[in-house]
Design a protein around this motif. Sequence first.
Motif, PDB file in Angstrom:
ATOM      1  N   ASP A  62       5.833  -2.857   3.644  1.00 41.92           N
ATOM      2  CA  ASP A  62       5.436  -4.215   3.818  1.00 41.92           C
ATOM      3  C   ASP A  62       4.325  -4.519   4.921  1.00 41.92           C
ATOM      4  OD1 ASP A  62       5.630  -7.067   4.226  1.00 41.92           O
ATOM      5  OD2 ASP A  62       7.576  -7.234   4.752  1.00 41.92           O
ATOM      6  N   LYS A  71       8.046  -0.939   7.270  1.00 40.35           N
ATOM      7  CA  LYS A  71       6.993  -1.801   7.951  1.00 40.35           C
ATOM      8  C   LYS A  71       5.661  -0.768   7.818  1.00 40.35           C
ATOM      9  CE  LYS A  71       9.069  -5.641   8.093  1.00 40.35           C
ATOM     10  NZ  LYS A  71       8.575  -6.921   7.363  1.00 40.35           N
ATOM     11  N   LYS A 104      12.698   0.497   2.881  1.00 40.82           N
ATOM     12  CA  LYS A 104      11.405  -0.368   2.830  1.00 40.82           C
ATOM     13  C   LYS A 104      10.804  -0.106   4.209  1.00 40.82           C
ATOM     14  CE  LYS A 104      10.339  -5.211   4.073  1.00 40.82           C
ATOM     15  NZ  LYS A 104      10.603  -6.501   3.443  1.00 40.82           N
ATOM     16  N   LYS A 146      12.731 -15.457  -0.313  1.00 42.19           N
ATOM     17  CA  LYS A 146      13.326 -15.804   0.882  1.00 42.19           C
ATOM     18  C   LYS A 146      13.994 -17.465   0.731  1.00 42.19           C
ATOM     19  CE  LYS A 146      11.481 -12.457   3.923  1.00 42.19           C
ATOM     20  NZ  LYS A 146      10.259 -12.059   4.771  1.00 42.19           N
ATOM     21  N   ASN A 156       2.868  -7.296   6.086  1.00 41.59           N
ATOM     22  CA  ASN A 156       2.856  -8.535   6.787  1.00 41.59           C
ATOM     23  C   ASN A 156       1.563  -8.930   7.152  1.00 41.59           C
ATOM     24  OD1 ASN A 156       5.884  -7.553   8.035  1.00 41.59           O
ATOM     25  ND2 ASN A 156       5.874  -9.597   7.112  1.00 41.59           N
ATOM     26  N   ASN A 158       9.285 -11.609  -3.316  1.00 44.07           N
ATOM     27  CA  ASN A 158      10.200 -11.545  -2.310  1.00 44.07           C
ATOM     28  C   ASN A 158      10.675 -12.837  -2.114  1.00 44.07           C
ATOM     29  OD1 ASN A 158      11.577 -11.660   0.102  1.00 44.07           O
ATOM     30  ND2 ASN A 158      10.499 -10.260   1.203  1.00 44.07           N
ATOM     31  N   GLU A 186       4.170  -4.606  -0.243  1.00 43.26           N
ATOM     32  CA  GLU A 186       4.501  -6.159   0.126  1.00 43.26           C
ATOM     33  C   GLU A 186       3.549  -6.806   0.881  1.00 43.26           C
ATOM     34  OE1 GLU A 186       8.700  -6.499   1.332  1.00 43.26           O
ATOM     35  OE2 GLU A 186       8.166  -8.596   2.170  1.00 43.26           O
ATOM     36  N   ASP A 245       5.206 -12.104  -0.435  1.00 41.75           N
ATOM     37  CA  ASP A 245       6.293 -12.717   0.247  1.00 41.75           C
ATOM     38  C   ASP A 245       5.868 -13.908   1.142  1.00 41.75           C
ATOM     39  OD1 ASP A 245       7.854 -13.375   2.744  1.00 41.75           O
ATOM     40  OD2 ASP A 245       8.195 -11.490   3.445  1.00 41.75           O
ATOM     41  N   GLU A 246       4.916 -13.755   2.344  1.00 42.39           N
ATOM     42  CA  GLU A 246       4.476 -14.862   2.828  1.00 42.39           C
ATOM     43  C   GLU A 246       3.617 -16.092   2.028  1.00 42.39           C
ATOM     44  OE1 GLU A 246       4.666 -11.966   4.073  1.00 42.39           O
ATOM     45  OE2 GLU A 246       4.198 -11.911   6.135  1.00 42.39           O
TER      46      GLU A 246
HETATM   47 MG    MG Z   1       7.835  -9.094   3.905  1.00 47.85          MG
END
Ligand code: MG
Length: 374
Positions: free
Chosen positions: A189, A164, A162, A263, A191, A261, A214, A239-240
């Motif tokens: 990803d 970033k 993955k 977490k 973010n 994702n 992502e 994710d977030e």
């Molecule tokens: Mg992430």
Amino acid sequence: MKIDSIVLRELHIPLVRAFETSFGVTRNRRVLLAEIRSEGLTGWGECTAGEHPHFSEEYTDGAWDVLLNELGPKLAAAEMIEHGGDCPGLFKLVRGNRMAKATLENAIWDLEAQREALPLSRLLGGVRDVIPCGVSLGIQKTIPDLLAVIEKELAAGYQRIKLKCKPGWDVEVFEAVRNRWPGITLSCDANSAYRLRDADHIATWDTFDLLMIEQPMWYDDFFYHSILQKRLETAICLDESIHNRRDALAAIEMESCRIINLKLGRVGGFSEAIAVHNAALERGVPVWCGGMLESGIGRSHNIAVSTLENYSLPGDVSASARYWKEDIIEPEVTVTPEGEIVVPDSPGRGFEVRYDLIEKLTVRKETVRAFAMV
Ligand code: MG
Ligand code: OSB
């Protein structure tokens, strides 16, 4: 179970290499641990909040305060806690602060697994003996630097890379990586580094055959991701945005993502992670376990939850040595040449804590009182 004591610690541990995302660079981790003693056993939890409120609203000092003055006292005063699953009800009055909640809840699950003499993975309902592993690679100074890192991680066996990414570190990077390794499983990803006006740009990434993109846009969004997803062939992974089962249902219903994702800290602990996992499983949406640059405690919890049936894609849970000169657990987490972590089959987390090393790295330590001093 009778809770005898709850001790909070902050450890300072340098990463072996800096980790850069679209929201910043992390060089040193401030790791919060909860150590809960009950009936001769000790359970451990790790808070996955970052040093700054950049990934989510939670951050080290805020989580410390909430643990010490809000959640910790509730748990210390609780009379009827038998299971990790009792914690969400106990913490209900406190809104949000999921990473702080997960710190204590996960330690109770750890205690429960030891009490039942079960591996934590089995207590959670896990079905795997090994988990597939990928790596999350931070933004590098140059593309050749990144290619060198990828070469090393592929040689170590990792099953998925993955990258970033952010504006200015995307198409050229994907192109260089795909030219060199046309067949590897690759994802990215962002973010939250892009906006809907970047949709045409992001749509060009379809040619790179990414497994997923992502969290390309806002950290709290479903709606605009659903618009973007319609314009992409590539799956979006959130994710977030996903904090609980309702978020997962909304995102799936709106087709804001095709992958999640999942977490532990971000959803508030094992109970909610299982709820999200089950909701996604019933709707045919695969999940995988993300990482938050955890020490061995959080890492061992990530390994346990990754054994659930629908954690069917390689996660970001990788070897301790990629992060730490010395991990605070024994043995440290290692990855086989096939890119798998062998799940421990001993009771509890399945890794011992290195108590002396934890003491040495501790910069603050506080015992939780049953009633907060207000
Ligand atoms: Mg992430
Ligand atoms: O978005 O998945 C993320 C690390 C810190 C905060 C957010 C993220 C990450 C990672 C690293 O990608 C995963 C890891 O190796 O622990």
